[in-house]
Design an enzyme around this catalytic site. Structure first.
Site: not given
Lengths: 325, 742
Positions: B474, B515, B632, B634, B636-637, B641, B705, B708
């Site tokens: 992730t 997380a 947000i 980062n 890019k990641t 996701q 987060g 999901e």
């Protein structure tokens, strides 16, 4: 996987000698079917003879047509200029098969001899007449969305898995078989057997015999040919229905046509009666659909695959009308 | 001390710090750990669904080459049933009895010198069962469905009715317009790229377990309890996880048996599940059948939302889908809301958490029903959703901390070009393709757990930032580096991150999309604490250039300590005083803000599909997804996701489903050739946009987060687009071509 003897054959003669009567022996080419099924304990050869060093290579043409060596890899044949230019239906059938990784390994001969993808055949905890003759066929009353509607029997309803074979049957291709008793050429359409009461016998290969090449007869108008494969996802899946079509179209009229379907039969299914109905016809969708209905006159759908009766007709219509353009 | 850019919208977009490791094969996943003298275990699975094992013939397997042991219920490995915390994914421990509860249950372990020897010996074992007929069909079980009691802390049957309204049906009866539909979807599997794997190594009564997990600490507690050892003598290592999706939270049979077998045999044992085994040894998502009935006024105002669901549960326990309580409970404002969750207990493998558990299925039903209502009303589906946007949490009257679902729709509609849409179904035909567009909402609650992070200034000039959290692919390795970089005012390449090890700073792990929201705030606290320690050292150590300066006169600034007239880098300081490093641990936890607000991420999906007029196959042309997920960290990641979440939804919509045979309980397609997941060719261009409004009422970082939320609503958006393209409403997933052939 059970322990087995392994031998590498350098020549055709060595391979045939090694295999002997053929009992308990398997030839290894790309291994994409054999090794998979050995890991699943579905195939348990006592001896494996590696034939990859045999000189069964090359894609060539002569007056009798196109010859493809049995050890040519699917990915190479799919992009060979002689194939893409003269028989697009073959190139397309190959490039829509499996995944790139599998196509890089799998051979042409092995493709034609690949075993079925029926989940019951692959699971040794279930019965299967093909794996253990007489044990029964759970697919008939089980999960059978992907199974065949043509050529089935009370013993077996597994679909023939090869895309290439559908294209080759449409083109009247033949295979050369070499055994200890000599060499013979067999039309691919005659090579594959219906399951009947003996689904464990899938083709006319004699014990120890080896496929050495495929020959596709010259057919000038096969330059107008195509393979349409219908499936749920767009790669790495077997056909729910497919159609291999070559069309001789002049002045908007079908002079001649070759048509075979896949994903619906227990072997690649040539459709001479539909071809006959199409000759002389203008390829309008409604007329083609009426002709295509003949394809499923004898269909025996199961609980989960009834849609294939409609789907295969539509696949034919779509393939033909797109090809007629 | 640098501010951690608290509350400010971020624009950081950096490459994965673990990217090179992953593309070069340097990242070691559980099965990559090559313990010396390791033996290999292969699980034996039941081939019937319900019954008792009478006997097992293991003689041939025991004689097979390389075999060290064959463990079965008749020659078991001892496991303890007590202890806390205990997060085994099913209600029983493997091999402790001879009961078979579902097809494909672990009933033995063959251990041999090599994997191949273990696998081949396993094929020689036969089991003799007393078999009973299983119940394996959700529809067949509905007449005997039961009430699970409570769902998400509320009654399974919940009425939120306006004053004077007796029942939801009364409210529906008085509605000007009603629509009702029944929606179904099959059992599904996580199918993470990395199959579950464990390597168990005992040394001096200490167990080191390499086990791909979303929570090293939960795994540790469970293993210690089951093996009857002190938690302090167990270490769980899981630095890289090749996808979790909720199925690597619970502990399954293989680490329990591997750890016990390694202890018994006195050598390390590795167990890697085959792909087929992952389908039954680990968890799944419930099959679900739902009925949603909506009542509205002519202007689109929702009067009544009635949402009923039957979810499959296993006799082995597990986490069932909670569809109404996670969606219709609060997604829209309605005067009357009625939720009803039932479960149907079956002889199937246990369900567990699976990406957006509840929302995934619930949103398919609710967001499809809304589309049906929009069609019935002749109203634009976006306008209908904006009309019913909830500003307070229904029934609780607390506001959201930060909610911008309306903006998601406005921005998304503009990016997608929604205003060009002709609402009439089957109005856009291009050649042999019927083209349609659809939309749906995404929703997922923001979760936050207690978390600790350690920050250590090193004499080599780098700063280590570490926590026992997990990176499931992730981006947590990178998030820790980015947040460490911001908190410390140093470039990302000077931050050394570490995670996935139970000996690191306490952290419950990566699940519930929590997380980053949990771990992120602790980074700033730990950085602050570590810099305080650094200053303390600087002013007290006699070889320090700042020795004797009042601590109050020294401040930390971008890697340097600054005092009036003086500045020294931390590396120079540590070298001067000959100290390898200075560290501190910072901890954060949710506070009293919980209860005063509702914390939820939202989103809007727009998609264009094409359906072949001859052969019926649905194909995606493009998707736009706008996410309101707070700040947000980062870009890019984060984008990856959301793309992953959307693709997960494509699988739900068009491809995925276990084929559970009703008569045998066997999953007929337990492999990746027949359990269809999207391949690259199925994935269209996906336009992802983040609103990036920091939610600082939720946590100082402002991040909620995004693991999901991206999945939720995708299936409905696709189904709605298929309806627009073809005029056909498919309420049974997956939407495959056979359902679209006319």
């Amino acid at each position: 996987m059970r322990a087995f003897d392994f031998a590498v054959a350098e020549t055709l003669g060595q391979a045939l000698t090694r295999a002997g009567s053929g009992a308990g022996s398997a030839y290894l080419a790309g291994g994409t079917t054999l090794v998979d099924l050995m890991k699943l304990d579905v195939m348990t050869p006592r001896q494996v003879v590696d034939i990859n060093r045999l000189p069964l290579r090359g894609v060539t043409t002569d007056r009798s047509g196109l010859h493809i060596g049995a050890l040519e890899r699917m990915s190479d044949v799919a992009v060979h200029p002689l194939v893409t230019a003269r028989y697009p239906v073959i190139a397309q059938a190959l490039s829509r098969s499996a995944s790139p990784q599998l196509r890089n390994m799998a051979s042409i001969g092995g493709n034609l001899l690949q075993r079925v993808r029926c989940g019951y055949f692959r699971d040794t905890s279930t019965p299967c007449n093909k794996r253990e003759p007489g044990s029964g066929c759970p697919a008939i009353g089980g999960e059978n969305r992907g199974h065949a509607i043509l050529g089935t029997s009370d013993s077996c309803v597994a679909t023939h898995p090869s895309d290439l074979a559908v294209a080759l049957v449409a083109l009247d291709a033949s295979v050369r078989l070499v055994g200890r008793d000599g060499t013979r050429d067999v039309r691919l359409a005659d090579f594959y057997r219906l399951p009947g009461d003996t689904p464990q016998l899938e083709h006319d290969l004699r014990p120890g015999e080896l496929v050495t090449r495929v020959t596709v007869p010259e057919l000038a108008w096969a330059r107008r040919s195509a393979y349409l494969k219908i499936r749920d996802r767009q790669s790495y899946e077997f056909a729910l229905a497919s159609a291999a079509v070559a069309l001789d179209l002049r002045d908007g009229v079908i002079r001649d046509v070759r048509l075979a379907v896949g994903g619906v039969g227990t072997r690649p299914w040539r459709l001479p009666e539909v071809e006959e109905a199409l000759r002389g016809m203008s390829p309008r969708p409604d007329a083609v659909e009426a002709a295509a209905a003949r394809a499923v006159a004898d269909a025996r759908p199961l609980a989960h695959n009834r849609f294939k009766v409609t789907l295969v007709r539509r696949t034919i219509v779509r393939a033909l009308t797109n090809l007629a353009g | 001390m640098q501010s951690a850019a608290q509350g400010a919208a971020r624009t950081v977009s950096v490459n994965r710090v673990d990217g090179r490791l992953k593309v070069t094969g340097g990242a070691r996943y559980s099965a990559d750990h090559l313990a010396e003298r390791a033996a290999h275990g292969y699980l034996l699975l039941s081939t019937v669904a319900l019954g008792t094992i009478r006997s097992m013939d293991v003689a041939a397997a025991q004689r097979a080459p390389g075999v060290l042991a064959v463990f079965t219920p008749f020659h078991p490995l001892k496991l303890n049933g007590g202890g806390n915390p205990f997060s085994v994914g099913h209600s029983w421990l493997p091999l402790q009895d001879a009961e078979v509860r579902y097809h494909g249950q672990a009933i033995g372990l063959v251990v041999a010198e090599t994997f191949e020897q273990a696998r081949d010996a396993a094929a020689l074992v036969s089991a003799d069962y007393d078999v009973r007929p299983p119940a394996a069909s959700l529809p067949d079980g509905i007449p005997r469905a039961t009430d699970p009691g409570r769902v998400n802390g509320e009654p399974a049957v919940l009425n939120l009715l306006a004053d004077g309204v007796g029942t939801i049906d009364e409210a529906l009866a008085s509605s000007e317009v009603t629509v009702s539909g029944t929606y179904s979807q099959p059992m599904k599997h996580h199918s993470a790229m990395e199959p579950h794997a464990t390597v168990a190594v005992w040394q001096d009564d200490q167990l080191t377990l390499y086990n791909g997990t979303q929570s090293a600490s939960l795994t540790l507690g469970t293993i210690a309890a089951a093996l009857g050892v002190e938690p302090a003598r167990v270490r769980v290592i899981s630095p890289h996880v090749g996808g979790g999706f909720g199925n690597k939270i619970a502990t399954w049979a293989h680490p329990l048996l591997a750890a016990a077998a390694a202890r018994t045999l006195g050598r390390p044992v590795k167990v890697v599940l085959t792909r087929e085994q992952t389908f039954t040894v680990t968890g799944n998502r419930s099959a679900v059948r739902q009925t949603v009935t909506l009542g509205a006024r002519r202007d689109g105002t929702l009067v009544a939302v009635k949402h009923q669901a039957y979810s499959s549960q296993s006799t082995s326990g597990g986490i069932f889908e909670t569809s109404p309580h996670t969606t219709s409970r609060y997604l829209y404002r309605a005067e009357n809301i009625h939720l009803d969750q039932k479960i149907v207990t079956l002889d199937v493998p246990p369900p567990t958490w699976m990406r957006a558990p509840g929302q995934e299925s619930g949103s398919f039903a609710l967001e499809t029903a809304l589309d049906e209502l929009a069609v019935e009303l002749g109203m634009d589906p976006v306008a209908l959703r904006l009309r019913n946007d909830a500003t307070v949490y229904p029934g609780r009257n607390v506001p959201w901390s930060s909610k911008h679902l309306d903006e998601c729709y406005r921005v998304g509609a503009r990016r997608f070009g929604w205003d060009r849409r002709d609402p009439a179904p089957r109005s856009d035909v291009r050649g042999e393709w019927l083209v349609g567009t659809g939309t749906a909402s995404a929703v997922y609650p923001a979760e936050r757990f207690p978390a600790s992070v350690k920050v250590r200034f090193q004499a080599d000039g780098d700063v280590a930032v570490s926590s026992a959290t997990a990176d499931l692919g992730t981006g947590m390795w990178t998030v820790l580096a980015v947040l460490g970089s911001e908190a410390l005012g140093l470039p990302v390449d000077r931050i050394r991150t570490d995670l996935g090890d139970s000996t690191l700073a306490a952290n419950i792990g990566a699940f519930g999309s929590g997380a980053t929201a949990s771990t992120g705030p602790a980074v700033a606290v730990a950085a602050e604490a570590a810099s305080t320690e650094l200053i303390k050292l600087a002013v007290t150590h006699e070889r320090s250039p700042l020795h004797g300066v009042p601590a109050a006169d020294v401040r930390y600034d971008r890697g340097d300590l600054v005092a009036p007239g003086r500045r020294i880098g931390f590396a120079a300081l540590l070298q001067a005083v000959d100290v390898a490093g200075v560290e501190a641990t910072g901890s954060t936890a949710p506070g009293p803000e919980h209860g005063q607000h509702a914390f939820t991420s939202f989103g809007a999906h727009f998609c264009e599909v094409r359906v072949n007029r001859w052969t019926g196959e649905p194909r995606l042309a493009r998707i736009t997804t706008v996410i309101d997920g707070g700040a947000i960290v980062n870009a890019k990641t984060a984008r990856s996701q959301i793309i992953g979440g959307v693709i997960f939804g494509i699988g739900q919509a068009l491809l995925e489903g276990a084929q559970v045979e009703p008569a045998t309980g066997r999953i007929a397609n337990a492999n990746l050739a027949e359990y269809l997941l999207p391949v690259n060719a199925d994935v269209p261009p996906i336009d992802v946009h983040f609103l990036n409004h920091p939610d600082t009422l939720f946590n100082p970082l402002g991040a909620r987060g995004i693991g999901e939320v991206g999945t939720v609503g995708v299936a409905a958006a696709i189904g709605n687009a298929i309806h627009h393209a073809t005029g056909r409403r498919i309420r049974d997933l997956p939407i495959t071509l056979d359902k679209l052939l006319d």
